[in-house]
Motif scaffolding. Structure first.
Motif, PDB file in Angstrom:
ATOM      1  N   LEU A  83       0.831  -1.209   0.000  1.00 35.54           N
ATOM      2  CA  LEU A  83       0.000   0.000   0.000  1.00 35.54           C
ATOM      3  C   LEU A  83       0.867   1.261   0.000  1.00 35.54           C
ATOM      4  O   LEU A  83       0.515   2.251  -0.655  1.00 35.54           O
ATOM      5  CB  LEU A  83      -0.966  -0.009   1.189  1.00 35.54           C
ATOM      6  CG  LEU A  83      -2.066  -1.069   1.121  1.00 35.54           C
ATOM      7  CD1 LEU A  83      -2.851  -1.103   2.427  1.00 35.54           C
ATOM      8  CD2 LEU A  83      -2.978  -0.838  -0.060  1.00 35.54           C
ATOM      9  N   ASP A  84       1.985   1.228   0.715  1.00 42.02           N
ATOM     10  CA  ASP A  84       2.906   2.365   0.687  1.00 42.02           C
ATOM     11  C   ASP A  84       3.483   2.582  -0.708  1.00 42.02           C
ATOM     12  O   ASP A  84       3.714   3.715  -1.132  1.00 42.02           O
ATOM     13  CB  ASP A  84       4.056   2.166   1.682  1.00 42.02           C
ATOM     14  CG  ASP A  84       3.625   2.386   3.125  1.00 42.02           C
ATOM     15  OD1 ASP A  84       2.527   2.937   3.360  1.00 42.02           O
ATOM     16  OD2 ASP A  84       4.396   1.987   4.023  1.00 42.02           O
ATOM     17  N   ALA A  85       3.715   1.487  -1.430  1.00 40.11           N
ATOM     18  CA  ALA A  85       4.314   1.591  -2.764  1.00 40.11           C
ATOM     19  C   ALA A  85       3.309   2.083  -3.806  1.00 40.11           C
ATOM     20  O   ALA A  85       3.649   2.903  -4.656  1.00 40.11           O
ATOM     21  CB  ALA A  85       4.873   0.233  -3.193  1.00 40.11           C
ATOM     22  N   VAL A  86       2.074   1.586  -3.742  1.00 41.10           N
ATOM     23  CA  VAL A  86       1.093   1.951  -4.776  1.00 41.10           C
ATOM     24  C   VAL A  86       0.302   3.191  -4.408  1.00 41.10           C
ATOM     25  O   VAL A  86      -0.321   3.811  -5.278  1.00 41.10           O
ATOM     26  CB  VAL A  86       0.126   0.785  -5.103  1.00 41.10           C
ATOM     27  CG1 VAL A  86       0.886  -0.416  -5.623  1.00 41.10           C
ATOM     28  CG2 VAL A  86      -0.762   0.426  -3.927  1.00 41.10           C
ATOM     29  N   GLY A  87       0.315   3.572  -3.143  1.00 41.01           N
ATOM     30  CA  GLY A  87      -0.455   4.731  -2.692  1.00 41.01           C
ATOM     31  C   GLY A  87      -0.172   5.996  -3.477  1.00 41.01           C
ATOM     32  O   GLY A  87      -1.104   6.641  -3.974  1.00 41.01           O
ATOM     33  N   PRO A  88       1.090   6.389  -3.627  1.00 39.60           N
ATOM     34  CA  PRO A  88       1.369   7.621  -4.385  1.00 39.60           C
ATOM     35  C   PRO A  88       0.876   7.542  -5.832  1.00 39.60           C
ATOM     36  O   PRO A  88       0.322   8.509  -6.350  1.00 39.60           O
ATOM     37  CB  PRO A  88       2.901   7.743  -4.324  1.00 39.60           C
ATOM     38  CG  PRO A  88       3.278   7.006  -3.086  1.00 39.60           C
ATOM     39  CD  PRO A  88       2.299   5.867  -2.982  1.00 39.60           C
ATOM     40  N   PHE A  89       1.061   6.397  -6.459  1.00 41.24           N
ATOM     41  CA  PHE A  89       0.594   6.234  -7.836  1.00 41.24           C
ATOM     42  C   PHE A  89      -0.929   6.363  -7.903  1.00 41.24           C
ATOM     43  O   PHE A  89      -1.477   7.090  -8.728  1.00 41.24           O
ATOM     44  CB  PHE A  89       1.044   4.878  -8.396  1.00 41.24           C
ATOM     45  CG  PHE A  89       0.482   4.575  -9.753  1.00 41.24           C
ATOM     46  CD1 PHE A  89       1.009   5.172 -10.882  1.00 41.24           C
ATOM     47  CD2 PHE A  89      -0.591   3.703  -9.897  1.00 41.24           C
ATOM     48  CE1 PHE A  89       0.487   4.905 -12.144  1.00 41.24           C
ATOM     49  CE2 PHE A  89      -1.123   3.437 -11.147  1.00 41.24           C
ATOM     50  CZ  PHE A  89      -0.582   4.034 -12.278  1.00 41.24           C
ATOM     51  N   LEU A  90      -1.619   5.653  -7.005  1.00 43.24           N
ATOM     52  CA  LEU A  90      -3.086   5.704  -7.020  1.00 43.24           C
ATOM     53  C   LEU A  90      -3.605   7.082  -6.640  1.00 43.24           C
ATOM     54  O   LEU A  90      -4.637   7.519  -7.156  1.00 43.24           O
ATOM     55  CB  LEU A  90      -3.661   4.616  -6.110  1.00 43.24           C
ATOM     56  CG  LEU A  90      -3.451   3.194  -6.625  1.00 43.24           C
ATOM     57  CD1 LEU A  90      -3.978   2.178  -5.628  1.00 43.24           C
ATOM     58  CD2 LEU A  90      -4.098   2.990  -7.986  1.00 43.24           C
ATOM     59  N   ASN A  91      -2.908   7.779  -5.760  1.00 45.85           N
ATOM     60  CA  ASN A  91      -3.321   9.150  -5.432  1.00 45.85           C
ATOM     61  C   ASN A  91      -3.195  10.063  -6.645  1.00 45.85           C
ATOM     62  O   ASN A  91      -4.026  10.957  -6.840  1.00 45.85           O
ATOM     63  CB  ASN A  91      -2.525   9.691  -4.244  1.00 45.85           C
ATOM     64  CG  ASN A  91      -3.017   9.100  -2.936  1.00 45.85           C
ATOM     65  OD1 ASN A  91      -4.204   8.841  -2.764  1.00 45.85           O
ATOM     66  ND2 ASN A  91      -2.102   8.870  -2.020  1.00 45.85           N
ATOM     67  N   ILE A  93     -11.632   4.562  -5.886  1.00 42.88           N
ATOM     68  CA  ILE A  93     -10.223   4.194  -5.694  1.00 42.88           C
ATOM     69  C   ILE A  93      -9.776   4.573  -4.289  1.00 42.88           C
ATOM     70  O   ILE A  93      -9.121   3.787  -3.601  1.00 42.88           O
ATOM     71  CB  ILE A  93      -9.338   4.859  -6.764  1.00 42.88           C
ATOM     72  CG1 ILE A  93      -9.671   4.305  -8.143  1.00 42.88           C
ATOM     73  CG2 ILE A  93      -7.850   4.645  -6.449  1.00 42.88           C
ATOM     74  CD1 ILE A  93      -9.050   5.077  -9.290  1.00 42.88           C
ATOM     75  N   ALA A  94     -10.138   5.764  -3.836  1.00 43.43           N
ATOM     76  CA  ALA A  94      -9.781   6.196  -2.481  1.00 43.43           C
ATOM     77  C   ALA A  94     -10.421   5.272  -1.443  1.00 43.43           C
ATOM     78  O   ALA A  94      -9.773   4.895  -0.451  1.00 43.43           O
ATOM     79  CB  ALA A  94     -10.207   7.645  -2.259  1.00 43.43           C
ATOM     80  N   SER A  95     -11.673   4.887  -1.671  1.00 43.04           N
ATOM     81  CA  SER A  95     -12.346   3.972  -0.744  1.00 43.04           C
ATOM     82  C   SER A  95     -11.672   2.608  -0.726  1.00 43.04           C
ATOM     83  O   SER A  95     -11.544   1.982   0.331  1.00 43.04           O
ATOM     84  CB  SER A  95     -13.813   3.809  -1.133  1.00 43.04           C
ATOM     85  OG  SER A  95     -14.508   5.009  -0.952  1.00 43.04           O
ATOM     86  N   ALA A  96     -11.228   2.146  -1.886  1.00 36.91           N
ATOM     87  CA  ALA A  96     -10.551   0.846  -1.960  1.00 36.91           C
ATOM     88  C   ALA A  96      -9.269   0.850  -1.139  1.00 36.91           C
ATOM     89  O   ALA A  96      -8.973  -0.122  -0.436  1.00 36.91           O
ATOM     90  CB  ALA A  96     -10.258   0.486  -3.413  1.00 36.91           C
ATOM     91  N   LEU A  97      -8.519   1.924  -1.204  1.00 38.38           N
ATOM     92  CA  LEU A  97      -7.299   2.027  -0.396  1.00 38.38           C
ATOM     93  C   LEU A  97      -7.628   1.998   1.095  1.00 38.38           C
ATOM     94  O   LEU A  97      -6.968   1.312   1.883  1.00 38.38           O
ATOM     95  CB  LEU A  97      -6.535   3.308  -0.736  1.00 38.38           C
ATOM     96  CG  LEU A  97      -5.783   3.308  -2.053  1.00 38.38           C
ATOM     97  CD1 LEU A  97      -5.263   4.713  -2.367  1.00 38.38           C
ATOM     98  CD2 LEU A  97      -4.646   2.317  -2.020  1.00 38.38           C
ATOM     99  N   ALA A  98      -8.643   2.740   1.492  1.00 37.58           N
ATOM    100  CA  ALA A  98      -9.039   2.768   2.905  1.00 37.58           C
ATOM    101  C   ALA A  98      -9.551   1.396   3.357  1.00 37.58           C
ATOM    102  O   ALA A  98      -9.239   0.952   4.467  1.00 37.58           O
ATOM    103  CB  ALA A  98     -10.114   3.832   3.124  1.00 37.58           C
ATOM    104  N   MET A  99     -10.304   0.722   2.508  1.00 37.86           N
ATOM    105  CA  MET A  99     -10.826  -0.603   2.857  1.00 37.86           C
ATOM    106  C   MET A  99      -9.697  -1.625   2.988  1.00 37.86           C
ATOM    107  O   MET A  99      -9.739  -2.490   3.878  1.00 37.86           O
ATOM    108  CB  MET A  99     -11.840  -1.060   1.810  1.00 37.86           C
ATOM    109  CG  MET A  99     -13.147  -0.295   1.875  1.00 37.86           C
ATOM    110  SD  MET A  99     -14.268  -0.573   0.482  1.00 37.86           S
ATOM    111  CE  MET A  99     -14.331  -2.316   0.335  1.00 37.86           C
ATOM    112  N   ALA A 100      -8.687  -1.543   2.131  1.00 38.77           N
ATOM    113  CA  ALA A 100      -7.550  -2.458   2.219  1.00 38.77           C
ATOM    114  C   ALA A 100      -6.805  -2.256   3.537  1.00 38.77           C
ATOM    115  O   ALA A 100      -6.417  -3.226   4.197  1.00 38.77           O
ATOM    116  CB  ALA A 100      -6.618  -2.257   1.032  1.00 38.77           C
ATOM    117  N   THR A 101      -6.621  -1.020   3.930  1.00 42.73           N
ATOM    118  CA  THR A 101      -5.962  -0.722   5.203  1.00 42.73           C
ATOM    119  C   THR A 101      -6.792  -1.245   6.368  1.00 42.73           C
ATOM    120  O   THR A 101      -6.260  -1.846   7.311  1.00 42.73           O
ATOM    121  CB  THR A 101      -5.726   0.793   5.334  1.00 42.73           C
ATOM    122  OG1 THR A 101      -4.888   1.218   4.254  1.00 42.73           O
ATOM    123  CG2 THR A 101      -5.082   1.145   6.656  1.00 42.73           C
TER     124      THR A 101
END
Length: 127
Positions: A30-38, A73-81
């Motif tokens: 998540l740290d690696a893909v977070g900036p790209f997805l943001n 996409i933002a919700s998916a990141l939060a749900m994964a965390t």
């Protein structure tokens, strides 16, 4: 912006044997893909506002759909965390087994179980 190579994370995930190892892989991923997805989220939001087309946009219109995609996409990141933390808590800090606690309770009605440790007012006071 090129997408990050995800194959090392898949390999590490397959090798993970404990919830702590799983967490380490997912957290690093998540740290690696977070900036790209943001960046993707930001780009979709900018696209939705292109030439003011978002003003008064109706549900189902392109600006509305683009904003929804960014939000998803933002919700998916939060749900994964959240899933990651839930797995850790379930394994390392599980809730008490209420059935086991009830079985240990005294048989008489209205008698509360004794608290653990020394009773208040007994023995030498602690300093």
């Amino acid at each position: 912006m090129p997408a990050p190579d995800l194959s090392p994370y898949r390999t590490a995930l397959e090798a993970a044997e404990t919830p702590a190892e799983f967490h380490a892989v997912l957290d690093t991923f998540l740290d690696a893909v977070g900036p790209f997805l943001n960046e993707v989220i930001d780009h979709l939001a900018v696209t939705a506002r292109w030439k003011g087309q978002n003003r008064g946009a109706e549900p189902g219109s392109p600006p509305w759909l683009l904003r929804g995609a960014a939000s998803s996409i933002a919700s998916a990141l939060a749900m994964a965390t959240e899933a990651d933390l839930t797995i850790l808590r379930a394994h390392y800090d599980p809730p008490p087994d209420l059935d086991a606690l009830l079985k240990k309770a005294p048989a008489g009605p209205g008698v509360p179980p004794s608290p653990p440790g020394p009773q208040a007012g007994s023995g030498t006071p602690r300093r």
